[in-house]
Scaffold this active site. Structure first.
Site, PDB file in Angstrom:
ATOM      1  N   GLU B  55      59.568  33.468  40.837  1.00  0.00           N
ATOM      2  CA  GLU B  55      58.408  33.324  39.950  1.00  0.00           C
ATOM      3  C   GLU B  55      58.320  34.447  38.928  1.00  0.00           C
ATOM      4  O   GLU B  55      58.031  34.212  37.750  1.00  0.00           O
ATOM      5  CB  GLU B  55      57.119  33.233  40.778  1.00  0.00           C
ATOM      6  CG  GLU B  55      56.889  31.871  41.433  1.00  0.00           C
ATOM      7  CD  GLU B  55      57.819  31.590  42.606  1.00  0.00           C
ATOM      8  OE1 GLU B  55      58.436  32.541  43.109  1.00  0.00           O
ATOM      9  OE2 GLU B  55      57.931  30.421  43.022  1.00  0.00           O
ATOM     10  N   HIS B 124      48.900  26.040  49.535  1.00  0.00           N
ATOM     11  CA  HIS B 124      49.072  25.017  48.495  1.00  0.00           C
ATOM     12  C   HIS B 124      47.701  24.559  47.999  1.00  0.00           C
ATOM     13  O   HIS B 124      47.536  23.420  47.607  1.00  0.00           O
ATOM     14  CB  HIS B 124      49.868  23.814  49.020  1.00  0.00           C
ATOM     15  CG  HIS B 124      51.244  24.158  49.496  1.00  0.00           C
ATOM     16  ND1 HIS B 124      51.490  24.730  50.713  1.00  0.00           N
ATOM     17  CD2 HIS B 124      52.455  24.045  48.893  1.00  0.00           C
ATOM     18  CE1 HIS B 124      52.791  24.933  50.869  1.00  0.00           C
ATOM     19  NE2 HIS B 124      53.399  24.529  49.768  1.00  0.00           N
TER      20      HIS B 124
END
Ligand code: TPP
Lengths: 340, 317
Positions: B55, B124
């Protein structure tokens, strides 16, 4: 090797490189003295790393983009960044490109393709990869250089950038200026493996050069720079160049450093490089002395002159956060300095 | 909303060859939520990059691309995984214009799905908008329907500053509506009044918008419903004028209460309009606990909690 350089008519290039080393050292010493006199807030000295940087930048061109780190003032001077740009940043005055917003040493000169230095180490490396991607996509000329210290090789940003540059086969030179220390931590406690050897694990060539010798660095890095220019992919260059001073003006190295390279000693890169240039018949002792004197006079006069430049105006605190002021910033500006 | 985002990306990429998408599984696979479906096939691997799993590298590269003339749209697969890139966002992306005296800028649009509602558990489901809103130099946007998704994405791409584009993943496949084929703009920094009333102002955004609207219609509430759409900078005028009109305010978001958007909006209203208020400003939010898996429905603000808060401010005296 050395004769080959002269044959190629590169005498001028070597003299210019050495001249930049002298200028950088003079400015470095000047800033350190000024800091002790209370005229400058902070500095990370660059002495000891001049030969490494300039040995590499002698291969660079105007169109190349540099993501430098906070000790790369010598390379900037060598690439033609005016002394005034640097001194204005050191003072953080109203003529500073960054409007006095950053601590000294965090230099920038976009017009000379030197990007802006952040404090968090190695965060410049992934940016260099993206910039190289854009260069290739937009079919621009030029390569990208990203420099960092040995300590920075432990960061996730180093790993991410090395991996990405290799995966996308991008024109990036990763330039590790290994000065032997990260503040107080010696390189051998930073990593188990010599830094240049890490290149292989990412799938790129890596080399080690003697960064205390400008000519040596220049000769050994040539092939690597050509490799990148030819679009073959990224490389890692590790230059060993022992730090000659404290980490910064806030640091006392006597606590952890016993074997410090003294200015003027035979391990000082200026002494090493000067000696070689004299041996090669490129300069004389007199020329070197003249260079030092000229640098001294020039730096002193610019340093004193630019000290008179006023600090940035209060409004600049609120500029450049966004392209346009938001209502929040206008409101806060009104509270702090009044509306205009 | 997925389809609208996909079509907007497609349209923009066709217009502007400097737009580059990069992220994990966004190419061949079309992204785990299918937002980038078909774009790699159409525009090639050079413009739609299936990146390695890193990321901070995705974001760092995007910043470097932007500096050098491209218009990157990085995707972080779930906002929960953005934190290794947080340094790049806060210290590089957000501060570049400022620290370079305006000589280096980073226009880009970072897209990422956020929030709960998909049984995604701790990692999530998070709503981390406050982290970004707290950082000067970023704009933060979140659509609540397919039309705004298109209009906000289009405007974000016009922005000269970096935009964090938060997509409420719960709404990816709900709320079917007509979205024009032509380009549309929803201006950044402008909220939308979705429902008008005089008794109470309900201020919300993103995934909570449909829940709030349901509460209002089912209970025939005489309420203003304000969909913020942009979280940074907030639409100060819209917030204040509704609060002054009704004098009673409830703020609804999915993110935890402490230092959530509600805290900022509440402070903004009391600083500017305390004399117009008839009741304390209430917040209906996710609790200050990590986001759960099995007890997700208990975590998410629902109609009855919203109604309870509305009744409390209405009955306050
Ligand atoms: C991410 C991050 N952590 C810590 C620091 C504080 N710090 C500043 S310089 C430095 C050492 C860096 O060492 P190295 O990369 O070897 O470069 P050098 O200073 O030796 O040139 C540290 C720990 C920082 N600037 N950034």
């Amino acid at each position: 090797m050395s004769e080959e350089i002269i044959e190629h008519g590169e005498k001028e290039r070597l003299i210019r490189g050495f001249g930049a080393m002298v200028l950088a050292r003079t400015l470095d010493n000047k800033i350190m003295t000024a800091q002790r006199q209370g005229r400058v807030g902070f500095f990370t000295p660059t002495s000891g790393q001049e030969a490494a940087q300039i040995g590499l930048s002698m291969h660079l061109r105007k169109e190349d983009i540099i993501y430098q780190y906070y000790r790369d003032m010598p390379m900037m001077l060598h690439m033609g960044v005016p002394v005034d740009i640097i001194i204005n940043q050191i003072y953080g005055n109203s003529s500073d490109i960054a409007k006095g917003r950053q601590m000294p040493s965090h230099l920038l000169a976009r017009n000379y393709n030197f990007m802006s230095v952040p404090s968090p180490v190695a965060t410049n490396l992934p940016l260099a990869v993206g910039t190289a991607y854009a260069n290739r996509y937009l079919k621009k000329q030029g390569i990208v250089v990203a420099s960092f210290g040995d300590g920075s090789s432990s960061t996730p940003d180093f790993h991410a950038a090395m991996n990405l540059a290799a995966v996308y086969n991008l024109p990036v030179i990763f330039f590790c200026e290994n000065n032997g220390l990260a503040i107080s931590l010696p390189t051998e406690k930073q990593t188990k493996v010599e830094i240049w050897k890490k290149a292989e694990a990412y799938g790129m060539p890596g080399i080690l050069v003697n960064g205390s010798d400008m000519i040596d660095t220049y000769e050994k890095t040539r092939e690597m720079v050509e490799y990148v220019r030819e679009g073959k992919g990224p490389v890692l260059i590790e230059a060993r160049c022992p730090r000659m001073g404290p980490h910064s003006t806030s640091d006392d190295p006597t606590k952890y450093l016993t074997d410090i390279v003294k200015e003027g000693s035979d391990r000082d890169p200026l002494v090493i490089t000067q000696k070689r240039l004299i041996e090669m018949g490129i300069i004389t002792e007199q020329v070197a002395t003249k260079m030092r004197e000229d640098s001294q006079n020039f730096i002193t006069s610019r340093f004193d002159e630019l000290e008179k430049v006023p600090p940035p105006s209060p409004e600049t605190l609120f500029d450049d956060v966004y392209d346009e002021h938001t209502w929040i910033i206008d409101e806060e500006r009104g509270d702090i300095i009044g509306r205009n | 909303m997925v389809q609208s985002l996909n079509r907007t990306l497609d349209m923009k990429m066709a217009e502007d060859s400097s737009i580059i998408l990069l992220g994990e599984d966004i190419g061949k696979d079309g992204g785990v939520f299918r937002v980038t479906e078909g774009l790699q096939a159409k525009y090639g691997e050079e413009r739609v990059l299936d990146t390695p799993l890193v990321e901070l590298g995705i974001v760092g590269m995007a910043i470097g691309m932007s500096i050098n003339g491209l218009k990157p749209i990085p995707e972080i697969q779930f906002q929960d995984f953005i934190f290794t890139a947080f340094d790049q966002i806060v210290n590089q992306m957000a501060k570049m214009r400022y620290r370079s005296g305006g000589t280096i800028t980073v226009p880009l649009v970072l897209r990422t799905p956020y929030g709960g509602g998909i049984r995604g558990g701790l990692y999530h489901s998070q709503s981390g908008e406050s982290y970004f809103v707290h950082t000067a130099g970023l704009k933060v946007v979140t659509p609540s329907n397919p039309y705004d998704a298109k209009g906000l994405l289009s405007s974000s791409l016009d922005s000269k500053d970096p935009v964090i584009f938060l997509e409420p993943k719960r709404l990816y496949r709900s709320g079917k509506m007509e979205v024009p084929d032509a380009d549309i703009k929803v201006p950044l920094g402008k909220a939308k009044l979705l429902h008008e009333g005089d008794s109470v102002s309900i201020i919300t955004y993103g995934s909570m918008v449909p829940t709030v609207m349901k509460t209002v219609t089912e209970n025939s509430l005489d309420a203003d419903v304000l969909d913020l759409r942009t979280l940074s900078p907030l639409d100060r005028d819209a917030i204040i004028s509704s609060a002054r009109k009704t004098g009673r305010v409830v703020i609804v978001h999915e993110a935890p209460r402490t230092l959530g958007m509600g805290a900022e909006i509440s402070a903004l209203i009391s600083e500017s309009s305390i004399e117009y208020l008839y009741a304390p400003i209430l917040r209906v939010t996710g609790p200050d606990v990590p986001f759960p898996y099995r007890l997700e429905d208990l975590y998410l603000p629902n109609t009855s909690r919203i109604l309870r808060a509305v009744n409390r401010v209405l009955e306050f005296r």
